[in-house]
Design an enzyme around this catalytic site. Structure first.
Site, PDB file in Angstrom:
ATOM      1  CD  GLU A 175      -5.910   4.442  -1.138  1.00 19.70           C
ATOM      2  OE1 GLU A 175      -5.972   4.661   0.102  1.00 19.70           O
ATOM      3  OE2 GLU A 175      -6.853   4.137  -1.785  1.00 19.70           O
ATOM      4  CE1 TYR A 212      -3.631   2.593   0.986  1.00 17.17           C
ATOM      5  CE2 TYR A 212      -1.759   3.633   2.086  1.00 17.17           C
ATOM      6  CZ  TYR A 212      -3.098   3.769   1.474  1.00 17.17           C
ATOM      7  OH  TYR A 212      -3.866   4.919   1.759  1.00 17.17           O
TER       8      TYR A 212
END
Ligand code: GDP
Ligand code: MN
Length: 373
Positions: A186, A100
């Site tokens: 993101e 992530y």
């Protein structure tokens, strides 16, 4: 404003973040063609502005044989209330591990926070709840920017072989976050395929208050998007007479008047009140973008808006186009500073009326006798 995954990936790719090979498909046939070009297993990804598409049936792996069937299925699936119009068709990555990487604002600190985690592919909120120790994060002073020691800390969860790449991707995502006035940038998951890191997903949300200085490609966002960015209420319709009015009521009445005379409106555009000349020019640029429109009808009842300023805006637009309009313009202008407004328009040879019915009749007549216009 949320960008679609494919739009965010275009930006990422342009700025040097590795993304999977792929393109956008509007129908199952195109999905098939793209898959054939890619030549291996693909991922079909519904382009809807919600997260968790995987679980909702919006993401399917497919061989070439099944692409049409599977993309047909995605096109007909409602994903959290949104039906996809586009599918991103991409090479399927071999995922050894998912990571992530995300940047957002910490509202209490008033600063961007950059986060990485070895737990990719899962919502970061869930990781934060379940195993917060698996999130590495740094807070950045926006005036100083991100320092190499911060990026080194953030790169720690990544395997040694790709730590240098991780370093570059983090630095680039931070650059993008700043450059595009993002609220959220993101990559989840950032896939490690055993050799390199690739952004398998992309989220980029732009702060609405910054849209005025962010020039997104016009074709992508459509006329509606541009109009809303300019603060106009705009709806595309399927007729031939483009309409600009001031005030929702007057604009609706203009549409009705056009229909009553046997014409059909190409759009609804309400410029609102207190519009400066630049605003009027923008409104014209917007309706002239609609290829279906054959003629433009402006109906302004000057109150808060001043007719001379409206006329100045029309003149600016006229001059910007070198005094040649590819679609005729018919104007009805009455109210505050009417005489000055009419004088300006007559000077540049624009058809101007005081009476709405007459303006509408002329517009409809010209569209019907098409040849001359
Ligand atoms: P989201 O569910 O809307 O966040 O969509 P994602 O783009 O993140 O895709 C969901 C999941 O599908 C990811 O977390 C991955 O596990 C998986 N996925 C997406 N693309 C690929 C790919 O190219 N290869 C592999 N192996 N998995 C992928
Ligand atoms: Mn994701």
């Amino acid at each position: 404003m949320k960008l679609h995954e494919y739009q965010a990936k275009e930006i990422f790719a342009r700025e040097g973040i590795p993304v999977p090979m792929g393109r956008i498909a509007r129908n199952p046939r195109e999905a098939f063609e793209i898959s054939r070009e890619i030549g291996s297993e693909v991922v079909l990804k519904a382009q809807v502005l919600v997260g968790g598409r995987g679980k909702a049936g919006g993401i399917l792996f497919s061989s070439l044989e099944e692409v049409e069937e599977k993309s047909r299925k995605i096109f007909s699936t409602e994903i959290k209330g949104e039906r996809p119009e586009l599918i991103l068709v991409e090479e399927r990555l071999n995922s050894v591990k998912e990571f992530y990487l995300g940047i957002t604002f910490d509202r209490s600190r008033g600063r961007p926070v950059v986060m990485t985690s070895s737990e990719g592919g899962v919502e970061i909120e869930e990781v934060a709840r379940r195993s917060p120790e698996k999130i590495t994060w740094v807070e950045v002073d926006p005036l100083k920017g991100i320092y190499p020691y911060m990026i080194r800390k953030l790169s720690r969860p990544f395997p040694k072989e790709v730590r240098k790449e991780a370093h570059e991707i983090i630095a680039k995502l931070y650059e993008i976050f700043v450059k595009y006035d993002a609220e959220l940038a993101e990559i989840n998951p950032l896939i490690y395929d055993g050799k390199k890191l690739v952004a398998a997903d992309a989220v980029l949300n732009i702060n609405d208050d910054s849209l005025f200085r962010q020039n997104f490609k016009r074709e992508e966002e459509g006329i509606e998007g541009i109009a809303s960015r300019e603060g106009f209420s705009y709806v595309t319709l399927d007729g031939e007479i483009a309409i600009i009015g001031n005030g929702a009521g007057l604009t609706m009445a203009t549409l009705d008047a056009v229909e009553m005379e046997g014409g059909k409106a190409a759009n609804f555009l309400d410029i609102g009140g207190g519009v400066p000349p630049e605003g009027m020019k923008k409104a014209l640029e917007i309706v002239y973008m609609n290829e279906k429109a054959k003629l433009v009808l402006v109906n302004v009842f000057g109150g808060i808006n001043r007719c001379d300023e409206i006329a100045q805006g029309i003149r600016m637009f006229f001059e910007e186009r070198g005094g040649k309009l590819d679609k005729p313009l018919v104007v009805r202008l009455t109210g505050t500073n009417e005489e000055e407004g009419r004088r300006i328009l007559e000077e540049i040879g624009i058809e101007v009326y005081k009476d709405l019915r007459e303006a509408v009749k002329s517009a409809v007549r010209r569209v019907k006798n098409d040849t001359s216009l």
